[in-house]
Every structure is written in structure tokens, then in C-alpha cells.
Design a protein around this motif. Structure first.
Motif, PDB file in Angstrom:
ATOM      1  N   ARG A  67    -105.816 -16.772 -13.617  1.00 15.92           N
ATOM      2  CA  ARG A  67    -107.114 -16.225 -14.368  1.00 15.92           C
ATOM      3  C   ARG A  67    -108.329 -16.003 -13.383  1.00 15.92           C
ATOM      4  O   ARG A  67    -108.850 -14.838 -13.696  1.00 15.92           O
ATOM      5  CB  ARG A  67    -107.411 -17.030 -15.596  1.00 15.92           C
ATOM      6  CG  ARG A  67    -106.646 -17.013 -16.695  1.00 15.92           C
ATOM      7  CD  ARG A  67    -106.915 -18.078 -17.786  1.00 15.92           C
ATOM      8  NE  ARG A  67    -108.263 -17.989 -18.464  1.00 15.92           N
ATOM      9  CZ  ARG A  67    -108.606 -17.479 -19.255  1.00 15.92           C
ATOM     10  NH1 ARG A  67    -107.728 -16.710 -19.905  1.00 15.92           N
ATOM     11  NH2 ARG A  67    -109.832 -17.362 -19.834  1.00 15.92           N
ATOM     12  N   ALA A  68    -108.396 -16.566 -12.455  1.00 13.76           N
ATOM     13  CA  ALA A  68    -109.454 -16.324 -11.785  1.00 13.76           C
ATOM     14  C   ALA A  68    -108.902 -15.020 -10.773  1.00 13.76           C
ATOM     15  O   ALA A  68    -110.108 -14.204 -10.526  1.00 13.76           O
ATOM     16  CB  ALA A  68    -109.804 -17.525 -10.586  1.00 13.76           C
ATOM     17  N   GLU A  69    -107.963 -15.388 -10.196  1.00 16.95           N
ATOM     18  CA  GLU A  69    -107.250 -14.080  -9.483  1.00 16.95           C
ATOM     19  C   GLU A  69    -107.346 -12.688 -10.289  1.00 16.95           C
ATOM     20  O   GLU A  69    -107.902 -11.603  -9.777  1.00 16.95           O
ATOM     21  CB  GLU A  69    -106.051 -14.253  -9.035  1.00 16.95           C
ATOM     22  CG  GLU A  69    -105.802 -15.356  -7.896  1.00 16.95           C
ATOM     23  CD  GLU A  69    -104.662 -15.782  -7.577  1.00 16.95           C
ATOM     24  OE1 GLU A  69    -104.377 -16.143  -6.527  1.00 16.95           O
ATOM     25  OE2 GLU A  69    -103.492 -15.470  -8.404  1.00 16.95           O
ATOM     26  N   PHE A  70    -107.225 -12.662 -11.596  1.00 17.15           N
ATOM     27  CA  PHE A  70    -106.768 -11.589 -12.375  1.00 17.15           C
ATOM     28  C   PHE A  70    -108.545 -11.134 -12.573  1.00 17.15           C
ATOM     29  O   PHE A  70    -108.738  -9.934 -12.794  1.00 17.15           O
ATOM     30  CB  PHE A  70    -106.673 -12.020 -13.777  1.00 17.15           C
ATOM     31  CG  PHE A  70    -106.359 -10.770 -14.536  1.00 17.15           C
ATOM     32  CD1 PHE A  70    -105.703  -9.721 -14.316  1.00 17.15           C
ATOM     33  CD2 PHE A  70    -106.877 -10.667 -16.000  1.00 17.15           C
ATOM     34  CE1 PHE A  70    -105.569  -8.301 -15.223  1.00 17.15           C
ATOM     35  CE2 PHE A  70    -106.836  -9.707 -16.753  1.00 17.15           C
ATOM     36  CZ  PHE A  70    -105.970  -8.661 -16.498  1.00 17.15           C
ATOM     37  N   ALA A  71    -109.395 -12.128 -12.837  1.00 19.10           N
ATOM     38  CA  ALA A  71    -110.804 -11.538 -12.874  1.00 19.10           C
ATOM     39  C   ALA A  71    -111.453 -10.876 -11.337  1.00 19.10           C
ATOM     40  O   ALA A  71    -111.974  -9.905 -11.755  1.00 19.10           O
ATOM     41  CB  ALA A  71    -111.710 -12.812 -13.201  1.00 19.10           C
ATOM     42  N   ALA A  72    -110.719 -11.435 -10.524  1.00 17.69           N
ATOM     43  CA  ALA A  72    -111.147 -10.801  -9.058  1.00 17.69           C
ATOM     44  C   ALA A  72    -110.571  -9.064  -9.098  1.00 17.69           C
ATOM     45  O   ALA A  72    -111.271  -8.287  -8.655  1.00 17.69           O
ATOM     46  CB  ALA A  72    -110.763 -11.585  -8.136  1.00 17.69           C
ATOM     47  N   ILE A  73    -109.427  -9.201  -9.670  1.00 14.92           N
ATOM     48  CA  ILE A  73    -108.713  -7.861  -9.534  1.00 14.92           C
ATOM     49  C   ILE A  73    -109.288  -6.851 -10.576  1.00 14.92           C
ATOM     50  O   ILE A  73    -109.563  -5.646 -10.228  1.00 14.92           O
ATOM     51  CB  ILE A  73    -107.172  -7.913 -10.009  1.00 14.92           C
ATOM     52  CG1 ILE A  73    -106.411  -8.634  -8.845  1.00 14.92           C
ATOM     53  CG2 ILE A  73    -106.518  -6.638 -10.186  1.00 14.92           C
ATOM     54  CD1 ILE A  73    -105.094  -8.951  -9.357  1.00 14.92           C
ATOM     55  N   LEU A  74    -109.839  -7.463 -11.852  1.00 14.43           N
ATOM     56  CA  LEU A  74    -110.659  -6.682 -12.683  1.00 14.43           C
ATOM     57  C   LEU A  74    -111.894  -6.184 -11.849  1.00 14.43           C
ATOM     58  O   LEU A  74    -112.531  -4.771 -12.280  1.00 14.43           O
ATOM     59  CB  LEU A  74    -110.908  -7.308 -13.981  1.00 14.43           C
ATOM     60  CG  LEU A  74    -109.638  -7.690 -14.778  1.00 14.43           C
ATOM     61  CD1 LEU A  74    -110.028  -8.603 -15.928  1.00 14.43           C
ATOM     62  CD2 LEU A  74    -108.869  -6.394 -15.282  1.00 14.43           C
ATOM     63  N   GLN A  75    -112.585  -7.018 -11.366  1.00 15.86           N
ATOM     64  CA  GLN A  75    -113.960  -6.562 -10.785  1.00 15.86           C
ATOM     65  C   GLN A  75    -113.735  -5.467  -9.453  1.00 15.86           C
ATOM     66  O   GLN A  75    -114.655  -4.653  -9.653  1.00 15.86           O
ATOM     67  CB  GLN A  75    -114.448  -8.037 -10.066  1.00 15.86           C
ATOM     68  CG  GLN A  75    -115.576  -7.442  -9.356  1.00 15.86           C
ATOM     69  CD  GLN A  75    -116.255  -8.961  -8.594  1.00 15.86           C
ATOM     70  OE1 GLN A  75    -115.686  -9.339  -7.846  1.00 15.86           O
ATOM     71  NE2 GLN A  75    -117.732  -9.147  -8.810  1.00 15.86           N
ATOM     72  N   GLN A  96    -118.469 -11.443 -14.644  1.00  9.84           N
ATOM     73  CA  GLN A  96    -118.215  -9.562 -14.920  1.00  9.84           C
ATOM     74  C   GLN A  96    -117.313  -9.562 -15.891  1.00  9.84           C
ATOM     75  O   GLN A  96    -117.431  -8.790 -16.858  1.00  9.84           O
ATOM     76  CB  GLN A  96    -117.842  -9.175 -13.470  1.00  9.84           C
ATOM     77  CG  GLN A  96    -117.634  -7.373 -13.920  1.00  9.84           C
ATOM     78  CD  GLN A  96    -117.393  -6.602 -12.414  1.00  9.84           C
ATOM     79  OE1 GLN A  96    -118.153  -6.674 -11.742  1.00  9.84           O
ATOM     80  NE2 GLN A  96    -116.045  -6.432 -12.494  1.00  9.84           N
ATOM     81  N   SER A  97    -116.143 -10.218 -15.660  1.00 11.78           N
ATOM     82  CA  SER A  97    -115.296 -10.160 -16.680  1.00 11.78           C
ATOM     83  C   SER A  97    -115.332 -10.591 -18.128  1.00 11.78           C
ATOM     84  O   SER A  97    -114.808  -9.860 -19.117  1.00 11.78           O
ATOM     85  CB  SER A  97    -113.787 -10.767 -16.384  1.00 11.78           C
ATOM     86  OG  SER A  97    -114.013 -12.311 -16.250  1.00 11.78           O
ATOM     87  N   ILE A  98    -116.302 -11.575 -18.290  1.00  8.16           N
ATOM     88  CA  ILE A  98    -116.713 -12.058 -19.531  1.00  8.16           C
ATOM     89  C   ILE A  98    -117.896 -10.964 -20.162  1.00  8.16           C
ATOM     90  O   ILE A  98    -117.633 -10.616 -21.226  1.00  8.16           O
ATOM     91  CB  ILE A  98    -117.461 -13.577 -19.382  1.00  8.16           C
ATOM     92  CG1 ILE A  98    -116.319 -14.248 -18.996  1.00  8.16           C
ATOM     93  CG2 ILE A  98    -118.186 -13.847 -20.686  1.00  8.16           C
ATOM     94  CD1 ILE A  98    -115.244 -14.664 -19.956  1.00  8.16           C
ATOM     95  N   SER A  99    -118.721 -10.515 -19.241  1.00  5.91           N
ATOM     96  CA  SER A  99    -119.881  -9.699 -19.671  1.00  5.91           C
ATOM     97  C   SER A  99    -119.499  -8.216 -20.025  1.00  5.91           C
ATOM     98  O   SER A  99    -119.949  -7.658 -20.825  1.00  5.91           O
ATOM     99  CB  SER A  99    -120.891  -9.442 -18.839  1.00  5.91           C
ATOM    100  OG  SER A  99    -120.262  -8.976 -17.531  1.00  5.91           O
ATOM    101  N   THR A 100    -118.354  -7.844 -19.409  1.00  4.79           N
ATOM    102  CA  THR A 100    -117.649  -6.608 -19.587  1.00  4.79           C
ATOM    103  C   THR A 100    -116.554  -6.673 -20.889  1.00  4.79           C
ATOM    104  O   THR A 100    -115.998  -5.474 -21.305  1.00  4.79           O
ATOM    105  CB  THR A 100    -117.088  -5.800 -18.582  1.00  4.79           C
ATOM    106  OG1 THR A 100    -116.168  -6.691 -17.925  1.00  4.79           O
ATOM    107  CG2 THR A 100    -118.357  -5.535 -17.551  1.00  4.79           C
ATOM    108  N   GLY A 101    -116.254  -7.577 -21.409  1.00  2.00           N
ATOM    109  CA  GLY A 101    -115.351  -7.603 -22.571  1.00  2.00           C
ATOM    110  C   GLY A 101    -113.731  -7.814 -22.021  1.00  2.00           C
ATOM    111  O   GLY A 101    -113.179  -7.677 -23.046  1.00  2.00           O
ATOM    112  N   PHE A 102    -113.665  -7.812 -20.910  1.00  2.00           N
ATOM    113  CA  PHE A 102    -112.055  -8.084 -20.603  1.00  2.00           C
ATOM    114  C   PHE A 102    -111.747  -9.555 -20.946  1.00  2.00           C
ATOM    115  O   PHE A 102    -110.471  -9.573 -21.209  1.00  2.00           O
ATOM    116  CB  PHE A 102    -112.091  -7.780 -19.151  1.00  2.00           C
ATOM    117  CG  PHE A 102    -112.086  -6.093 -18.647  1.00  2.00           C
ATOM    118  CD1 PHE A 102    -110.860  -5.609 -18.769  1.00  2.00           C
ATOM    119  CD2 PHE A 102    -113.138  -5.649 -18.344  1.00  2.00           C
ATOM    120  CE1 PHE A 102    -110.956  -4.167 -18.762  1.00  2.00           C
ATOM    121  CE2 PHE A 102    -113.292  -4.372 -17.985  1.00  2.00           C
ATOM    122  CZ  PHE A 102    -112.064  -3.403 -18.024  1.00  2.00           C
ATOM    123  N   LEU A 103    -112.323 -10.792 -20.484  1.00  2.00           N
ATOM    124  CA  LEU A 103    -111.697 -11.806 -20.756  1.00  2.00           C
ATOM    125  C   LEU A 103    -112.652 -12.753 -21.520  1.00  2.00           C
ATOM    126  O   LEU A 103    -113.971 -12.289 -21.517  1.00  2.00           O
ATOM    127  CB  LEU A 103    -111.663 -12.486 -19.318  1.00  2.00           C
ATOM    128  CG  LEU A 103    -110.390 -11.848 -18.536  1.00  2.00           C
ATOM    129  CD1 LEU A 103    -110.338 -12.691 -16.996  1.00  2.00           C
ATOM    130  CD2 LEU A 103    -108.987 -11.787 -18.869  1.00  2.00           C
TER     131      LEU A 103
END
Length: 340
Positions: free
Chosen positions: A183-191, A221-228
Motif C-alpha cells: 500500500r505504501a508503494e502504491f501511494a508512491a506510484i499515485l504521487q 497525498q493519497s489520502i487528501s486527494t481521495g485515492f486511498l
């Protein structure tokens, strides 16, 4: 009688100057006089005495006057007017009109790489002038990963994202396309993919994510932008392997995709639609309608709870960027398409 001996007639003849000898002397002096008169009568009195004493028997032309050295011509330069330089064919340098600053130049790739270019013959055709404010292409070629062969099903998705720095490889030049994603790696890819800035006031604290964790900016960022989202127990579980269904729910949420009017009809294309969690039905249907779902090897098998691989995440993120109009579509049999 006297003691003087009689004169010798032959000796008297020798002491007497003959008529022929007198005539020769007269002609010689006359010739010398004529030469002197001719020399002094010339406009240029600087005659060469050696030339008179040793004249050339074959030259009848008068002596050649030495040429006066030419003085360099100094052009008259009018203030504010640029002088024009016209080179001769034998000049080593080729002059041209004033070129823009080097910082505004870009190499022209149309020129052959093996063609030598002299710095003295630089022309405008060798460069592309970039207009002020115009950005140069900054997309490098895709990385050549050692474990992603050309026939790999997700090679084109990986190439596009890696060339833009959205997905990265490992120090050993591998991509590990079949390795699960946390999940952390996925958040980095989203960023990297969506590049939205995070307001520091909107950061969220999770019990299992320290302030020094490497992915804390990407998670925020992933939390604030609504992705995760986090879990109800205020954890994020950054090291958890993210399942495929969560990847698509995150992308559909971040892109704010609308729920289709008939989600059940769309989900019927999957053989294992019953395995999709209830909370994810609408989001998966919206992702399916927007062509975000990528299934391999069987497009009709969704495998919602299976851990998403790095290749699958790259393919789905690519499709999300296509949906946003940021990337060009790629034809692939693994992309799930539904009739409109």
C-alpha cells in the motif's frame, strides 16, 4: 753624317692613327652619348645602371616600375548599422547573420550523427529555435529492464510509465513485474502519476506510520486527494500487499468516476464477479466502464482479492492517465472493454 739611325717605316705606321680606327672611336662615343641622352630624357630619372650596362638582348620593353603596395580598405561604419561581411570562396570561415543565444538552441536531430560538423560552419539549419516560454520535450526513452522481455504482456505499459518516472526499477536494473505491491508503494506510484500537492494542514496521522516513514508524503497525498483511505482502527497498513480490487477502487475514487446506471450488467462480464466485495461493486463497475481494468491472461477473470503485481498496477495506472487525457491509448487484449 749623323749618329741618328734611320727611322723604321713600320714603326712610323704604328704610331700614326688610321682613318678606320678614328671612325670606330667616333661611332662608339656617339652611341654612348645617345644612350645617355635617352636615359636622361625619360620622366623617371631613377634608371638602373646595371640595366644599362647589362641589357637583356631579348627584351625590348622599358623597365617595369615597382608596384605600390595596396592599402587596406577601411569601411565606413554608420552608427547603429551592422556592417555586412562578404567572405571569399577561399576563406576558411563561413559567416552568417547573427544567431540567437545558444541557450535558445536545440540540436536538430535531422542531421546525420556521423556527419562531422565544424564550429566554423554553424548554420541555423543545425538547430531548432525554441520560442520563449516553450518547453522542450523532457520524456527520455523507456528503461531497458533486464527482466521485462519484449513479448511480456505488460511491456508497453511499463515502458510508458518508466519513461516518465512514474514507476521505477531496482538497482540491479530489474523491474520485477510479478512482485506484489504494498500500500505504501502504491501511494508512491499515485504521487508520481498524478502529481498533486498536499496541503500540510490536511495530513493524517496513522498509528502504524511514523513521521520518519519513507512514504509519509505519498500517503498523505493519497489520502487528501481521495485515492486511498485508512482503516477504521486508524491504521494505514503500509506494508500490506494491496489487492487488485483496492487498486481499482482507489483509481475510481481519485478520478471521481460516476457509477454506471446498470453496474450489475457491467460486472457480468467477469466469471468471478461474485468474489467482488460489496463495498467495491459500484467502483469496480465504474472502472470497468472507463476501461481501467486490466486482466491477464484471461480478460474475463477479475481475481479481485489477488495481490496486485507491479505490472498490473502499471497497466491500471496507465489506463487511468488515458482516461484523464494525459496519455495515448494502447491496444492490448488484456484491457477489459464493454459495449457502449
Amino acid at each position: 753624317m749623323t749618329d741618328i739611325p734611320p727611322s723604321d717605316p713600320k714603326s712610323s705606321q704604328r704610331n700614326t692613327l688610321g682613318f678606320d680606327e678614328f671612325l670606330g672611336i667616333l661611332v662608339a662615343f656617339s652611341t654612348i652619348g645617345l644612350i645617355l641622352f635617352w636615359s636622361f630624357s625619360r620622366k623617371d630619372s631613377s634608371w638602373n645602371i646595371n640595366g644599362l650596362l647589362l641589357p637583356s638582348p631579348t627584351s625590348s620593353a622599358p623597365p617595369v616600375t615597382p608596384a605600390t603596395p595596396r592599402q587596406p580598405v577601411v569601411p565606413f561604419i554608420v552608427p547603429g548599422v551592422k556592417p555586412t561581411v562578404t567572405p571569399s570562396p577561399t576563406d576558411q570561415n563561413t559567416f552568417e547573420d547573427e544567431l540567437p543565444p545558444v541557450s535558445n538552441f536545440a540540436p536538430d536531430q535531422s542531421q546525420a550523427e556521423d556527419e562531422p560538423t565544424s564550429s566554423a560552419t554553424i548554420t541555423r539549419q543545425q538547430y531548432s529555435v525554441v520560442a520563449p516560454g516553450e518547453k522542450l520535450p523532457t520524456i527520455p526513452p523507456p528503461l531497458a529492464f533486464t527482466d521485462v522481455p519484449s513479448e511480456f504482456w505488460g511491456r508497453r505499459f511499463i515502458d510508458v510509465l518508466s519513461s516518465r518516472g512514474i514507476t521505477k526499477g531496482f538497482p540491479d536494473y530489474s523491474f520485477r513485474p510479478n512482485q506484489p505491491v504494498t500500500r505504501a508503494e502504491f501511494a508512491a506510484i499515485l504521487q508520481q502519476a498524478f502529481g498533486k500537492r498536499v496541503d500540510s494542514s490536511s495530513t493524517t496521522n496513522f498509528k502504524d506510520v511514523s513521521a520518519q516513514f519513507w512514504a509519509i508524503p505519498a500517503i498523505n497525498q493519497s489520502i487528501s486527494t481521495g485515492f486511498l483511505k485508512g482503516y477504521p482502527d486508524k491504521t494505514f497498513q503500509p506494508e500490506q500487499k494491496i489487492p487488485r480490487v483496492q487498486v481499482l477502487v482507489a483509481l475510481a475514487s481519485g478520478l471521481n468516476l460516476k457509477v454506471p446506471s446498470s453496474p450489475d450488467k457491467l460486472l457480468s462480464v467477469y466469471k468471478d464477479a461474485k468474489e467482488i466485495p460489496k463495498y467495491a461493486l459500484d467502483k469496480v463497475a465504474a472502472a470497468t466502464e472507463s476501461s481501467l481494468v486490466v486482466n491477464h491472461p484471461d480478460p474475463q477473470t477479475f481475481a479481485p482479492n489477488q495481490e496486485a503485481t507491479r505490472a498490473e498496477v502499471a497497466a491500471m495506472v496507465h489506463q487511468a492517465l488515458v482516461r484523464m487525457g494525459k496519455l495515448q491509448p494502447i491496444k492490448s487484449q488484456s484491457i477489459v472493454t464493454v459495449p457502449r
